[in-house]
Design a protein around this motif. Structure first.
Motif, PDB file in Angstrom:
ATOM      1  N   VAL A  34       0.848  -1.201   0.000  1.00 37.89           N
ATOM      2  CA  VAL A  34       0.000   0.000   0.000  1.00 37.89           C
ATOM      3  C   VAL A  34       0.882   1.248   0.000  1.00 37.89           C
ATOM      4  O   VAL A  34       0.517   2.275  -0.570  1.00 37.89           O
ATOM      5  CB  VAL A  34      -0.997  -0.001   1.173  1.00 37.89           C
ATOM      6  CG1 VAL A  34      -0.298   0.094   2.515  1.00 37.89           C
ATOM      7  CG2 VAL A  34      -2.021   1.111   1.024  1.00 37.89           C
ATOM      8  N   GLN A  35       2.062   1.123   0.606  1.00 36.37           N
ATOM      9  CA  GLN A  35       3.029   2.219   0.552  1.00 36.37           C
ATOM     10  C   GLN A  35       4.405   1.688   0.934  1.00 36.37           C
ATOM     11  O   GLN A  35       4.530   0.623   1.524  1.00 36.37           O
ATOM     12  CB  GLN A  35       2.634   3.363   1.484  1.00 36.37           C
ATOM     13  CG  GLN A  35       2.679   2.985   2.966  1.00 36.37           C
ATOM     14  CD  GLN A  35       2.595   4.200   3.868  1.00 36.37           C
ATOM     15  OE1 GLN A  35       1.521   4.677   4.160  1.00 36.37           O
ATOM     16  NE2 GLN A  35       3.748   4.700   4.310  1.00 36.37           N
ATOM     17  N   GLY A  39       6.194   7.007   1.906  1.00 37.56           N
ATOM     18  CA  GLY A  39       4.828   7.424   2.225  1.00 37.56           C
ATOM     19  C   GLY A  39       4.041   7.809   0.984  1.00 37.56           C
ATOM     20  O   GLY A  39       4.606   8.132  -0.064  1.00 37.56           O
ATOM     21  N   ILE A  40       2.710   7.777   1.119  1.00 36.59           N
ATOM     22  CA  ILE A  40       1.831   7.961  -0.043  1.00 36.59           C
ATOM     23  C   ILE A  40       2.016   9.331  -0.683  1.00 36.59           C
ATOM     24  O   ILE A  40       2.080   9.448  -1.910  1.00 36.59           O
ATOM     25  CB  ILE A  40       0.357   7.738   0.371  1.00 36.59           C
ATOM     26  CG1 ILE A  40       0.145   6.270   0.775  1.00 36.59           C
ATOM     27  CG2 ILE A  40      -0.596   8.123  -0.771  1.00 36.59           C
ATOM     28  CD1 ILE A  40      -1.214   5.967   1.377  1.00 36.59           C
ATOM     29  N   LEU A 226      -0.171   0.972  -3.701  1.00 29.16           N
ATOM     30  CA  LEU A 226      -1.584   1.127  -4.079  1.00 29.16           C
ATOM     31  C   LEU A 226      -2.190   2.417  -3.548  1.00 29.16           C
ATOM     32  O   LEU A 226      -3.127   2.950  -4.133  1.00 29.16           O
ATOM     33  CB  LEU A 226      -2.406  -0.059  -3.556  1.00 29.16           C
ATOM     34  CG  LEU A 226      -2.199  -1.410  -4.213  1.00 29.16           C
ATOM     35  CD1 LEU A 226      -3.222  -2.405  -3.653  1.00 29.16           C
ATOM     36  CD2 LEU A 226      -2.328  -1.326  -5.723  1.00 29.16           C
ATOM     37  N   GLY A 227      -1.660   2.920  -2.425  1.00 33.40           N
ATOM     38  CA  GLY A 227      -2.181   4.167  -1.876  1.00 33.40           C
ATOM     39  C   GLY A 227      -1.991   5.317  -2.856  1.00 33.40           C
ATOM     40  O   GLY A 227      -2.936   6.052  -3.168  1.00 33.40           O
ATOM     41  N   ASP A 230      -4.102   4.999  -5.992  1.00 27.91           N
ATOM     42  CA  ASP A 230      -5.492   5.432  -5.820  1.00 27.91           C
ATOM     43  C   ASP A 230      -5.605   6.958  -5.832  1.00 27.91           C
ATOM     44  O   ASP A 230      -6.512   7.511  -6.467  1.00 27.91           O
ATOM     45  CB  ASP A 230      -6.058   4.861  -4.517  1.00 27.91           C
ATOM     46  CG  ASP A 230      -7.555   5.095  -4.415  1.00 27.91           C
ATOM     47  OD1 ASP A 230      -8.273   4.746  -5.375  1.00 27.91           O
ATOM     48  OD2 ASP A 230      -8.010   5.628  -3.394  1.00 27.91           O
TER      49      ASP A 230
END
Lengths: 370, 124
Positions: A34-35, A39-40, A226-227, A230
């Protein structure tokens, strides 16, 4: 935390993600990053200013073999598949008989005539069954579970790819070609899900780690999870299946009328055509729109959209924060009479009606290669 | 001399004998990732022990923050409205969320100390 959930399927790059310090989460049955430690926000901004590498191996890949593959696929989608030229890729929809959307997919015609499909992870099993059931005897569907899919996205993507596979940099938007990277034959398209110029690389699973490392050795490229994927696609106004489109949304209200092939909307010969035609001719009851909250509070999926009279006029389907604009952004459906850009509405967040406006999509301009 | 305590929901409480300052822990900010918005309780609000009273939003999701003890809110950290990322940079100091007068100061003593919280985090 789902990090060590043994029921999740690892992608071919699982060891690389963990070595890079990724935070792994379950998504559509897969263990996905997700990250990473950056960080995102940083991963997102790196994609917009340089280039990012995404592992999207959870997505479904398949080939359709046989001279009648295009005609067979046309019985399931509203796009012009007969007119898809070799080396070209097209976005289309698997349609429900009632006019809803079973999945949004990418179709490429390879130089040898086969059709290469990319399917959403959450839908691939259903899609493969649906497509397989619709094929005549001379068309064969071959799922490709042993292939990884990587995305290289961002303004520096072409520079990176030109260094590793010079021929690929000449590809136009939505073109596909085979090329070798790090000694591995890859199927590469010039497309993506970020709004940036970029490429997607279909790679045999056993070589995916080697190709990913060759890519990450390039100074412009940083991994993104994925973060960031999105938040990038939301800024680009691109639909997420299961959130912004599904079996209950039709292409017209979703703003996807452009996927209807010219010939197909003369013949109206695709599943759900009567409902789609009615939505086009009468105007849809609701429309997918962009939303800009006036304040700083993000409005998440499921948030009610409230009209001036206090009545509910729609619902947010994707919502979050734009790292590029540094403000909250959202997409959702509103009653058609509330869909004009600039319309003042409210978003009911934790019981409070927060002022917002309809905003044009995309939030951040696309920068696809011309 | 102030007392530092922690909750199982990853809030920290620093109590100077009169006023308690509340924030989220370093562990919590790491787990949340980039903070983009914080919603704080209004001064004067009476909080029940364990009540959801603030919200911290990362890029991905919104999370509730709970009142560690009952009491009355006296101040919210205005700096977080302008700079929510302060929570990531300084979770246990400048990134504090709100201050309150606890209804029962002894309730703070009963929360976990630093060793207890470290032991909890080690099990996660």
């Amino acid at each position: 935390m789902t990090q060590d959930d043994a029921s999740l399927i690892p992608t071919p790059l699982d060891a690389l993600h963990r070595a890079l310090g990724a935070r792994m989460v379950g998504f559509a049955g897969y263990a996905m990053p997700v990250q990473y430690p950056a960080g995102i926000l940083a991963e997102h901004r790196h994609c917009r200013t340089a280039a990012a590498l995404f592992d999207v191996s959870h997505m479904g890949q398949a080939l359709l073999h046989g001279a009648g593959a295009d005609a067979a696929l046309e019985r399931l989608v509203p796009g012009d598949m007969l007119g898809l030229r070799p080396g070209r890729q097209r976005y289309t929809l698997l349609m429900h008989e009632a006019g809803g959307i079973l999945d949004d997919i990418m179709v490429s015609r390879l130089e040898d005539g086969r059709l290469f499909l990319v399917l959403n992870a959450s839908r691939k099993a259903a899609d493969l069954a649906h497509i397989g059931a619709a094929l005549p005897a001379d068309v064969r569907l071959e799922p490709l579970p042993e292939r990884a899919l990587l995305a290289v996205q961002g303004p520096a993507a072409a520079t990176v790819m030109a260094r590793l596979a010079p021929a690929v940099a000449a590809l136009g938007f939505m073109a596909v070609a085979e090329a070798s990277i790090a000694g591995t034959a890859c199927l590469i398209s010039r497309s993506g899900y970020t709004g940036e110029d970029g490429f997607e690389l279909s790679i045999p699973a056993e070589a995916a780690g080697r190709v990913a490392r060759a890519l990450l050795d390039q100074p412009e490229l940083a991994p993104a999870g994925l973060g960031a994927r999105d938040s990038l696609r939301l800024e680009a106004g691109l639909c997420l299946y299961g959130a912004d489109i599904d079996e209950t949304t039709n292409p017209v209200e979703a703003g996807l009328t452009w996927v209807l092939g010219k010939r197909r909307r003369m013949a109206w010969d695709f599943p759900g055509a009567p409902a789609v035609r009615a939505a086009l001719e009468d105007g849809p009851a609701r429309r997918r729109v962009g939303l800009r909250p006036d304040g700083r509070a993000p409005a998440r999926a499921g948030t009610a959209i409230i009209g001036r009279g206090g009545e509910t006029v729609g619902e947010v389907t994707s919502g979050g924060f734009s790292p590029t604009l540094n403000v909250p952004i959202a997409m959702g459906y509103v009653r058609a009479d509330q869909a004009a850009d600039g319309t003042a509405l409210a978003l009911r967040v934790r019981g409070a009606d927060l002022p917002a406006r309809i905003a044009p999509l995309p939030f951040v301009p696309h920068r696809y290669v011309r | 001399m102030s007392t530092l305590r922690f909750t199982k929901d990853h809030e920290w409480v620093r109590f100077d004998g009169t006023v308690a300052t509340i924030g989220i822990t370093e562990h919590a900010q790491t787990a949340l990732g980039d903070v983009v918005f914080v919603e704080l309780p209004e001064p004067g609000r009476e909080l029940v022990d364990g009540e959801a009273c603030a919200v911290v939003e990362s890029v991905k999701a919104a999370s509730d923050v709970y009142a560690p003890v009952a009491g009355r809110v006296t101040e919210a950290n205005a700096a977080l409205a302008e700079d929510p990322a302060l929570v990531n940079r300084s979770a246990e100091d400048e990134g504090w969320f709100f201050r309150m007068i606890p209804a029962d100061p002894k309730a703070i003593e009963a929360l976990m100390d630093a060793d207890g919280y470290a032991a909890l985090v080690a099990t996660l």
